[in-house]
Design a protein around this motif. Structure first.
Motif, PDB file in Angstrom:
ATOM      1  N   VAL A   1       0.838  -1.201   0.000  1.00 34.99           N
ATOM      2  CA  VAL A   1       0.000   0.000   0.000  1.00 34.99           C
ATOM      3  C   VAL A   1       0.874   1.253   0.000  1.00 34.99           C
ATOM      4  O   VAL A   1       0.651   2.180  -0.767  1.00 34.99           O
ATOM      5  CB  VAL A   1      -0.957  -0.005   1.218  1.00 34.99           C
ATOM      6  N   SER A   2       1.884   1.282   0.855  1.00 34.93           N
ATOM      7  CA  SER A   2       2.785   2.440   0.906  1.00 34.93           C
ATOM      8  C   SER A   2       3.560   2.594  -0.399  1.00 34.93           C
ATOM      9  O   SER A   2       3.708   3.704  -0.906  1.00 34.93           O
ATOM     10  CB  SER A   2       3.764   2.318   2.065  1.00 34.93           C
ATOM     11  N   ALA A   3       4.052   1.484  -0.936  1.00 36.65           N
ATOM     12  CA  ALA A   3       4.803   1.545  -2.194  1.00 36.65           C
ATOM     13  C   ALA A   3       3.913   2.028  -3.322  1.00 36.65           C
ATOM     14  O   ALA A   3       4.345   2.827  -4.168  1.00 36.65           O
ATOM     15  CB  ALA A   3       5.400   0.176  -2.517  1.00 36.65           C
ATOM     16  N   ALA A   4       2.664   1.577  -3.363  1.00 44.70           N
ATOM     17  CA  ALA A   4       1.742   2.027  -4.407  1.00 44.70           C
ATOM     18  C   ALA A   4       1.483   3.521  -4.276  1.00 44.70           C
ATOM     19  O   ALA A   4       1.481   4.256  -5.273  1.00 44.70           O
ATOM     20  CB  ALA A   4       0.432   1.244  -4.319  1.00 44.70           C
ATOM     21  N   PHE A   5       1.279   4.006  -3.041  1.00 42.43           N
ATOM     22  CA  PHE A   5       1.075   5.436  -2.837  1.00 42.43           C
ATOM     23  C   PHE A   5       2.295   6.228  -3.286  1.00 42.43           C
ATOM     24  O   PHE A   5       2.175   7.267  -3.939  1.00 42.43           O
ATOM     25  CB  PHE A   5       0.769   5.749  -1.368  1.00 42.43           C
ATOM     26  N   MET A   6       3.487   5.735  -2.929  1.00 43.74           N
ATOM     27  CA  MET A   6       4.717   6.432  -3.311  1.00 43.74           C
ATOM     28  C   MET A   6       4.829   6.521  -4.836  1.00 43.74           C
ATOM     29  O   MET A   6       5.188   7.560  -5.378  1.00 43.74           O
ATOM     30  CB  MET A   6       5.926   5.723  -2.704  1.00 43.74           C
TER      31      MET A   6
ATOM     32  N   HIS B   1      15.989   3.049  -1.104  1.00 40.98           N
ATOM     33  CA  HIS B   1      15.863   4.453  -1.484  1.00 40.98           C
ATOM     34  C   HIS B   1      14.744   5.125  -0.679  1.00 40.98           C
ATOM     35  O   HIS B   1      14.727   6.335  -0.540  1.00 40.98           O
ATOM     36  CB  HIS B   1      15.572   4.526  -2.992  1.00 40.98           C
ATOM     37  N   ALA B   2      13.840   4.329  -0.146  1.00 41.21           N
ATOM     38  CA  ALA B   2      12.721   4.837   0.654  1.00 41.21           C
ATOM     39  C   ALA B   2      13.004   4.669   2.147  1.00 41.21           C
ATOM     40  O   ALA B   2      12.099   4.405   2.936  1.00 41.21           O
ATOM     41  CB  ALA B   2      11.438   4.115   0.257  1.00 41.21           C
ATOM     42  N   VAL B   3      14.224   4.866   2.554  1.00 43.21           N
ATOM     43  CA  VAL B   3      14.625   4.654   3.945  1.00 43.21           C
ATOM     44  C   VAL B   3      13.823   5.540   4.892  1.00 43.21           C
ATOM     45  O   VAL B   3      13.538   5.156   6.021  1.00 43.21           O
ATOM     46  CB  VAL B   3      16.155   4.868   4.129  1.00 43.21           C
ATOM     47  N   TYR B   4      13.387   6.692   4.448  1.00 41.81           N
ATOM     48  CA  TYR B   4      12.602   7.590   5.291  1.00 41.81           C
ATOM     49  C   TYR B   4      11.224   6.997   5.606  1.00 41.81           C
ATOM     50  O   TYR B   4      10.603   7.373   6.589  1.00 41.81           O
ATOM     51  CB  TYR B   4      12.452   8.969   4.640  1.00 41.81           C
ATOM     52  N   VAL B   5      10.755   6.060   4.774  1.00 34.94           N
ATOM     53  CA  VAL B   5       9.490   5.381   5.026  1.00 34.94           C
ATOM     54  C   VAL B   5       9.722   4.119   5.845  1.00 34.94           C
ATOM     55  O   VAL B   5       9.003   3.843   6.801  1.00 34.94           O
ATOM     56  CB  VAL B   5       8.778   5.021   3.698  1.00 34.94           C
ATOM     57  N   SER B   6      10.752   3.358   5.472  1.00 36.37           N
ATOM     58  CA  SER B   6      10.976   2.064   6.115  1.00 36.37           C
ATOM     59  C   SER B   6      11.688   2.152   7.456  1.00 36.37           C
ATOM     60  O   SER B   6      11.541   1.274   8.301  1.00 36.37           O
ATOM     61  CB  SER B   6      11.755   1.140   5.182  1.00 36.37           C
TER      62      SER B   6
END
Length: 129
Positions: free
Chosen positions: A42-47, A107-112
């Motif tokens: 869900v988060s990846a799709a939003f990103m 690359h999405a370290v701020y999310v993970s």
């Protein structure tokens, strides 16, 4: 006041991880789409859906006085980033004379890994006074 840099970049235009973003019925842009393993679908799709093309005019922009040349800097190296290799991140942070923190992450370290990102920001804030 310091400078905090947390990734940013692009990969190969037709390689794995790329997709097309459609606006209406026409292709608006090809954007980098990486689904990091540690980010939920869900988060990846939003990103992916929230990415917008950046203007080519940005390539003509000139920086007269880079802040990292006169101010303290901090850099978080995401060691699993498939967009910007960690060796390149280390070279950029070394050039800037940055205080470096490394963590596993994409690359999405701020999310993970928001706690790690927040700790780097807190470290920078404490150092800036």
């Amino acid at each position: 006041m310091g400078v905090i840099v947390i990734g940013g970049g692009a990969g190969e235009a037709d390689g794995p991880g790329f997709g097309e973003v459609l606006r209406g019925h026409r292709r608006a842009a090809r954007l980098t789409l990486e689904q990091p393993a540690e980010v939920s679908g869900v988060s990846a799709a939003f990103m992916a859906d929230s990415q917008v093309p950046w203007g080519v005019d940005a390539l003509d922009g000139a920086v007269c006085e880079p802040a990292w040349q006169t101010r303290p800097s901090w850099y978080l190296v995401a060691t699993d980033d498939r967009m910007i290799p960690s060796a390149a991140q280390r070279a950029l942070s070394e050039r800037a004379g940055a205080t470096v923190t490394e963590t596993p992450g994409s690359h999405a370290v701020y999310v993970s890994r928001p706690a790690v990102v927040a700790a780097v920001i807190a470290q920078a804030a404490r150092a800036a006074g």
